[in-house]
Enzyme design. Structure first.
Site, PDB file in Angstrom:
ATOM      1  N   ALA A  32     -14.047 -30.381 -26.742  1.00 29.06           N
ATOM      2  CA  ALA A  32     -12.985 -31.245 -27.272  1.00 29.06           C
ATOM      3  C   ALA A  32     -13.108 -31.436 -28.781  1.00 29.06           C
ATOM      4  CB  ALA A  32     -13.032 -32.599 -26.574  1.00 29.06           C
ATOM      5  N   ALA A  33     -13.695 -30.446 -29.458  1.00 20.44           N
ATOM      6  CA  ALA A  33     -13.954 -30.630 -30.886  1.00 20.44           C
ATOM      7  C   ALA A  33     -12.864 -30.059 -31.777  1.00 20.44           C
ATOM      8  CB  ALA A  33     -15.294 -29.981 -31.245  1.00 20.44           C
ATOM      9  N   ARG A  86      -1.934 -26.558 -34.375  1.00 14.37           N
ATOM     10  CA  ARG A  86      -0.518 -26.317 -34.074  1.00 14.37           C
ATOM     11  C   ARG A  86       0.235 -27.555 -33.590  1.00 14.37           C
ATOM     12  NH1 ARG A  86      -1.137 -21.446 -30.343  1.00 14.37           N
ATOM     13  NH2 ARG A  86       1.046 -21.843 -29.832  1.00 14.37           N
ATOM     14  N   GLN A  94     -20.237 -31.223 -32.727  1.00 14.14           N
ATOM     15  CA  GLN A  94     -20.133 -29.853 -33.231  1.00 14.14           C
ATOM     16  C   GLN A  94     -19.579 -30.006 -34.652  1.00 14.14           C
ATOM     17  OE1 GLN A  94     -16.918 -27.441 -31.729  1.00 14.14           O
ATOM     18  NE2 GLN A  94     -17.940 -25.504 -32.170  1.00 14.14           N
ATOM     19  N   GLY A 115     -15.615 -22.036 -32.811  1.00 10.51           N
ATOM     20  CA  GLY A 115     -15.140 -21.348 -31.602  1.00 10.51           C
ATOM     21  C   GLY A 115     -15.699 -21.951 -30.327  1.00 10.51           C
ATOM     22  N   ASN A 155      -6.673 -16.615 -18.229  1.00 11.47           N
ATOM     23  CA  ASN A 155      -7.900 -17.402 -18.165  1.00 11.47           C
ATOM     24  C   ASN A 155      -7.526 -18.861 -18.397  1.00 11.47           C
ATOM     25  OD1 ASN A 155     -10.400 -18.601 -18.642  1.00 11.47           O
ATOM     26  ND2 ASN A 155     -10.554 -17.781 -20.746  1.00 11.47           N
ATOM     27  N   LYS A 157       9.507 -65.898 -25.026  1.00  6.81           N
ATOM     28  CA  LYS A 157       8.178 -65.494 -25.494  1.00  6.81           C
ATOM     29  C   LYS A 157       7.164 -66.586 -25.194  1.00  6.81           C
ATOM     30  CE  LYS A 157       6.129 -66.696 -28.935  1.00  6.81           C
ATOM     31  NZ  LYS A 157       5.513 -67.169 -30.178  1.00  6.81           N
ATOM     32  N   ASN A 172      18.299 -76.476 -16.634  1.00  5.70           N
ATOM     33  CA  ASN A 172      19.361 -75.546 -17.020  1.00  5.70           C
ATOM     34  C   ASN A 172      19.521 -75.598 -18.530  1.00  5.70           C
ATOM     35  OD1 ASN A 172      21.871 -74.327 -17.551  1.00  5.70           O
ATOM     36  ND2 ASN A 172      22.583 -74.790 -15.476  1.00  5.70           N
ATOM     37  N   SER A 214      24.821 -76.835 -24.554  1.00  5.89           N
ATOM     38  CA  SER A 214      24.910 -75.610 -25.347  1.00  5.89           C
ATOM     39  C   SER A 214      24.577 -75.883 -26.809  1.00  5.89           C
ATOM     40  CB  SER A 214      26.334 -75.049 -25.282  1.00  5.89           C
ATOM     41  OG  SER A 214      26.588 -74.633 -23.968  1.00  5.89           O
TER      42      SER A 214
HETATM   43  C1  UD1 Z   1      -9.060 -20.661 -24.870  1.00  6.01           C
HETATM   44  C2  UD1 Z   1      -9.632 -19.358 -24.335  1.00  6.01           C
HETATM   45  C3  UD1 Z   1      -8.500 -18.589 -23.660  1.00  6.01           C
HETATM   46  C4  UD1 Z   1      -7.911 -19.418 -22.546  1.00  6.01           C
HETATM   47  C5  UD1 Z   1      -7.472 -20.786 -23.058  1.00  6.01           C
HETATM   48  C6  UD1 Z   1      -7.139 -21.683 -21.898  1.00  6.01           C
HETATM   49  C7  UD1 Z   1     -11.415 -18.767 -25.874  1.00  6.01           C
HETATM   50  C8  UD1 Z   1     -11.832 -17.889 -26.995  1.00  6.01           C
HETATM   51  N1  UD1 Z   1     -10.179 -18.615 -25.441  1.00  6.01           N
HETATM   52  O1  UD1 Z   1      -8.077 -20.340 -25.835  1.00  6.01           O
HETATM   53  O2  UD1 Z   1      -8.997 -17.369 -23.122  1.00  6.01           O
HETATM   54  O3  UD1 Z   1      -6.811 -18.739 -21.974  1.00  6.01           O
HETATM   55  O4  UD1 Z   1      -8.524 -21.434 -23.799  1.00  6.01           O
HETATM   56  O5  UD1 Z   1      -6.471 -22.860 -22.312  1.00  6.01           O
HETATM   57  O6  UD1 Z   1     -12.212 -19.539 -25.377  1.00  6.01           O
HETATM   58  N2  UD1 Z   1     -12.981 -26.188 -29.079  1.00  6.01           N
HETATM   59  C9  UD1 Z   1     -14.124 -26.772 -29.551  1.00  6.01           C
HETATM   60  N3  UD1 Z   1     -14.740 -26.220 -30.617  1.00  6.01           N
HETATM   61  C10 UD1 Z   1     -14.311 -25.103 -31.231  1.00  6.01           C
HETATM   62  C11 UD1 Z   1     -13.134 -24.499 -30.738  1.00  6.01           C
HETATM   63  C12 UD1 Z   1     -12.488 -25.055 -29.647  1.00  6.01           C
HETATM   64  O7  UD1 Z   1     -14.563 -27.800 -29.031  1.00  6.01           O
HETATM   65  O8  UD1 Z   1     -14.957 -24.660 -32.187  1.00  6.01           O
HETATM   66  C13 UD1 Z   1     -12.282 -26.800 -27.934  1.00  6.01           C
HETATM   67  C14 UD1 Z   1     -10.878 -27.218 -28.286  1.00  6.01           C
HETATM   68  O9  UD1 Z   1     -10.848 -28.574 -28.743  1.00  6.01           O
HETATM   69  C15 UD1 Z   1     -10.136 -27.060 -26.963  1.00  6.01           C
HETATM   70  C16 UD1 Z   1     -10.926 -25.968 -26.238  1.00  6.01           C
HETATM   71  O10 UD1 Z   1     -12.170 -25.858 -26.902  1.00  6.01           O
HETATM   72  O11 UD1 Z   1     -10.159 -28.260 -26.232  1.00  6.01           O
HETATM   73  C17 UD1 Z   1     -10.200 -24.623 -26.257  1.00  6.01           C
HETATM   74  O12 UD1 Z   1     -10.042 -24.216 -27.604  1.00  6.01           O
HETATM   75  P1  UD1 Z   1      -8.691 -23.578 -28.153  1.00  6.01           P
HETATM   76  O13 UD1 Z   1      -8.892 -23.255 -29.586  1.00  6.01           O
HETATM   77  O14 UD1 Z   1      -7.538 -24.410 -27.793  1.00  6.01           O
HETATM   78  O15 UD1 Z   1      -8.674 -22.224 -27.324  1.00  6.01           O
HETATM   79  P2  UD1 Z   1      -7.412 -21.357 -26.883  1.00  6.01           P
HETATM   80  O16 UD1 Z   1      -6.941 -20.568 -28.040  1.00  6.01           O
HETATM   81  O17 UD1 Z   1      -6.435 -22.214 -26.189  1.00  6.01           O
END
Ligand code: UD1
Ligand code: CA
Length: 479
Positions: free
Chosen positions: A28-29, A34, A92, A97, A186, A368, A394, A422
Site C-alpha cells: 500500500a505504499a 493516475r 518502504q 516496485g 493477474n 439543531k 405546536n 406564527s
Molecule cells: C500490479 C501487477 C499486475 C497486476 C496488478 C493487479 C506488478 C509488477 N504488477 O500492477 O501484474 O495485474 O497489480 O492489480 O506487480 N506498491 C507498493 N510499492 C511500490 C509499488 C507498488 O507498495 O513500490 C503497491 C501499490 O500501492 C499498490 C500495489 O502495490 O497497492 C500494486 O501496485 P501498482 O503500481 O498499482 O501495480 P499495477 O501496475 O496495478
C-alpha cells in the site's frame, strides 16, 4: 494455450471463520499517480470505507494471524486514518516496485509462514477467495489469483504452463500485441511460502519498461526454477478489479453499492430503482421500508421497519425508528427520530436533533441540537436550535429560536402543549411554561409562566376609510 485455473478450485462451502496459520502483507505504499490526488491512493473510499480497510477486513476474515502493511507515500496519513492496532506497519521509503515493497517485510517475519500478498488497490477480494488460495498453496509451492476478463486494461497477463500452473506473467508495458490478446489477468493476489519467496525477490532487476522491481518477475523466476505456482481462478471476475484511476474507482464503488442494495432487497426492503440510490455498507434498513430513487443512506444510518424515504433525501448517521416517513429532499445528519415521525419535504435536521414518537416537522424547517418530544408539530418555515420542546407543543409558521448572541449559544425551553404563534422569536435563554401561548409576531425575551399568554407587539391602529380615499385620489390623478 492451457486454460488456467481448472485444477478443481471451484468447490464451494469453504469455512471462512476457521483460523488458519496464515500471515498477510498488503502492499500500500504506491502513490497512485493516475488518480491525480493529494490523498494517498489506498485512502480513497469505496462505498464509505477506504480501500485499504476493505482489504484488511478480508485478510482478517480469512484468518490471518499477522498482517503487515507496507506504507510509503503518505504513510503517516494512512496510519492515522486506518487506526488498526492489529497491523504491523512496514515502511518502504522509496517506491521501487511491488517486488521491492514485499522485500521490506522480510526482516519482520520470524517463522516460516504462508504469506498472502495483497494489494491495497484491489479492494473487492473476498475472504473465501483467500481461504481457497491458501488451501491451494498448501498443495503446491505457491498460488495466485487469475481471472479471464473481457476488458483486461492495464492488468498483467498470465501465461499458463501445459500442466495448468504458472509459466510467466507479462506486464502490459512490456507486452507484445500478441501477448495482449491473452485476457487471463493477474489479480495481484498471491499465497507464497516465506521465507522461500525472498530468494527470488532478492534477485530481481528493474530491467523493464517501468524500471521497477516487479514482484511478478519473481514469480516468473520461481516458475522457471521449477516451482509449482497454482492458478486459482475467480468465479466472479469483479473481485479482481484494481483501482489505478478514477474510472476504476467508480467501477469498484458501483459493484459494492450494487451488492449492498441487492442484499437489502433480499432482506425485505423495497428499493424502487436500485441503480439510483446510494446505500453505504454499514447502513441498516428494516424490512418493509421503501426507498425511492435519488436517496443516499450513508455512514452508520439505521432505519427501522416500514419506513419510507422519498426522492432526494440524504441521510448520514441518522437513526430512524419504525414507520418514519421522510418526504422528498430532506437532509438528516447525526439525528435520532422516533417511531411514526414525519419529516419534510425540504427539512433539515442537523447534529443532535432528536424527534420522539409521532413528532412532525414540515417544509423549510431546520432543527439543531434540540429535542422535540412526542407529538410535537413544527410544520412550516422554522428554526429550532438548542431547544427542548415538550409533548404535543405546536410551533407556528416562522418560529425562530434566537439561540446565538454573537458569543455563546443559549437554550430555549418550551413546555408541554404550548401553542407558539406564527413568527414568534424566542430570544434565548428563555422558557415558556406548559400550556402557555405566545401571540403571533411576538419577540419573547422574558420567561412565560405555565398557562399564560405572552404578547409582544404594537397595538394595532385602524384608520377608517383611509385605503378607499387613497385609491380614489390615485384615480383622479391618472385622469
Ligand atoms: C500490479 C501487477 C499486475 C497486476 C496488478 C493487479 C506488478 C509488477 N504488477 O500492477 O501484474 O495485474 O497489480 O492489480 O506487480 N506498491 C507498493 N510499492 C511500490 C509499488 C507498488 O507498495 O513500490 C503497491 C501499490 O500501492 C499498490 C500495489 O502495490 O497497492 C500494486 O501496485 P501498482 O503500481 O498499482 O501495480 P499495477 O501496475 O496495478
Ligand atoms: Ca494497481
Amino acid at each position: 494455450m492451457t486454460t488456467p485455473g481448472q485444477d478443481g478450485d471451484h468447490e464451494k462451502g469453504v469455512q471462512v471463520t476457521k483460523p488458519l496459520p496464515l500471515s498477510a502483507v498488503v502492499l500500500a505504499a504506491g502513490k497512485g499517480t493516475r488518480l491525480r490526488s493529494t490523498l494517498p491512493k489506498v485512502l480513497h473510499t469505496v462505498a464509505g470505507r477506504p480501500m485499504l480497510e476493505w482489504v484488511l477486513r478480508a485478510a482478517r476474515a480469512a484468518g490471518c494471524e499477522q498482517i503487515y502493511v507496507v506504507v510509503g507515500h503518505g504513510a503517516d496519513q494512512v496510519r492515522n486514518e486506518i487506526e488498526a492496532d492489529d497491523v504491523t506497519w512496514v515502511p518502504q521509503e522509496e517506491q521501487l516496485g511491488t517486488g521491492h515493497a514485499l522485500l521490506q517485510v522480510a526482516s519482520h517475519l520470524q517463522a516460516p509462514t504462508t504469506l498472502l500478498v495483497l494489494s491495497g488497490d484491489v479492494p473487492l477480494v473476498a475472504p473465501e477467495t483467500l481461504v481457497r488460495l491458501a488451501a491451494s498453496a498448501r498443495s503446491s509451492w505457491g498460488s495466485m489469483v487469475v481471472a479471464e476478463m473481457p476488458d483486461p486494461g492495464s492488468l498483467g497477463r498470465v501465461v499458463a504452463a501445459p500442466d495448468g500452473s504458472l509459466q510467466r506473467i507479462v506486464e502490459v508495458a512490456d507486452a507484445t500485441s500478441e501477448e495482449l490478446e491473452n485476457h487471463w489477468i493477474n489479480a495481484g493476489i498471491y499465497a507464497l511460502p516465506a521465507p522461500d519467496i525472498f530468494e527470488f525477490v532478492e534477485q530481481l532487476k528493474p530491467d523493464n519498461a517501468k524500471q521497477e522491481f516487479y514482484l511478478t518477475d519473481a514469480l516468473t523466476a520461481a516458475a522457471d526454477g521449477g516451482q509449482d505456482l497454482a492458478l486459482v481462478s475467480l468465479p466472479e471476475v469483479e473481485e479482481a478489479f484494481g483501482v489505478n484511476d478514477r474510472l476504476d474507482l467508480a467501477r469498484v464503488h458501483g459493484v459494492l453499492l450494487r451488492r449492498k442494495v441487492e442484499a437489502l432487497m433480499r432482506e425485505g426492503v423495497s428499493i424502487l430503482d436500485p441503480s439510483r440510490v446510494v446505500v453505504e455498507v454499514d447502513v441498516e434498513v428494516g424490512r418493509d421500508s421503501v426507498i425511492h430513487p435519488g436517496v443516499s443512506l450513508t455512514g452508520r444510518s439505521r432505519l427501522g421497519e416500514g419506513c419510507t424515504v422519498h426522492q432526494g433525501a440524504w441521510l448520514r448517521d441518522a437513526q430512524l425508528g419504525d414507520q418514519v416517513v421522510v418526504e422528498p429532499y430532506c437532509v438528516l445528519e447525526e439525528v435520532e427520530v422516533g417511531n411514526a415521525c414525519r419529516i419534510g419535504p425540504f427539512a433539515r435536521m442537523r447534529p443532535g436533533a432528536v424527534m420522539k414518537e409521532r413528532a412532525k416537522i414540515g417544509n423549510f424547517v431546520e432543527i439543531k441540537n434540540s429535542v422535540l418530544a412526542q407529538g410535537v408539530k413544527v410544520n412550516h418555515l422554522a428554526y429550532v436550535g438548542d431547544a427542548t420542546v415538550g409533548e404535543n407543543a405546536n410551533l407556528g409558521a416562522g418560529t425562530i429560536t434566537c439561540n446565538y448572541d454573537g458569543v455563546s449559544k443559549h437554550r430555549t425551553e418550551i413546555g408541554k402543549g404550548a401553542f407558539v404563534g406564527s413568527d414568534t422569536m424566542f430570544v434565548a435563554p428563555v422558557s415558556v411554561g406548559d400550556g402557555a401561548m405566545t401571540a403571533a409576531g411576538s419577540v419573547i425575551s422574558k420567561d412565560v409562566p405555565p398557562g399564560a399568554l405572552a404578547i409582544e407587539r404594537c397595538e394595532q391602529k385602524t384608520v377608517l376609510g383611509y385605503a378607499k380615499r387613497k385609491l380614489e385620489r390615485r384615480k383622479i390623478r391618472k385622469q
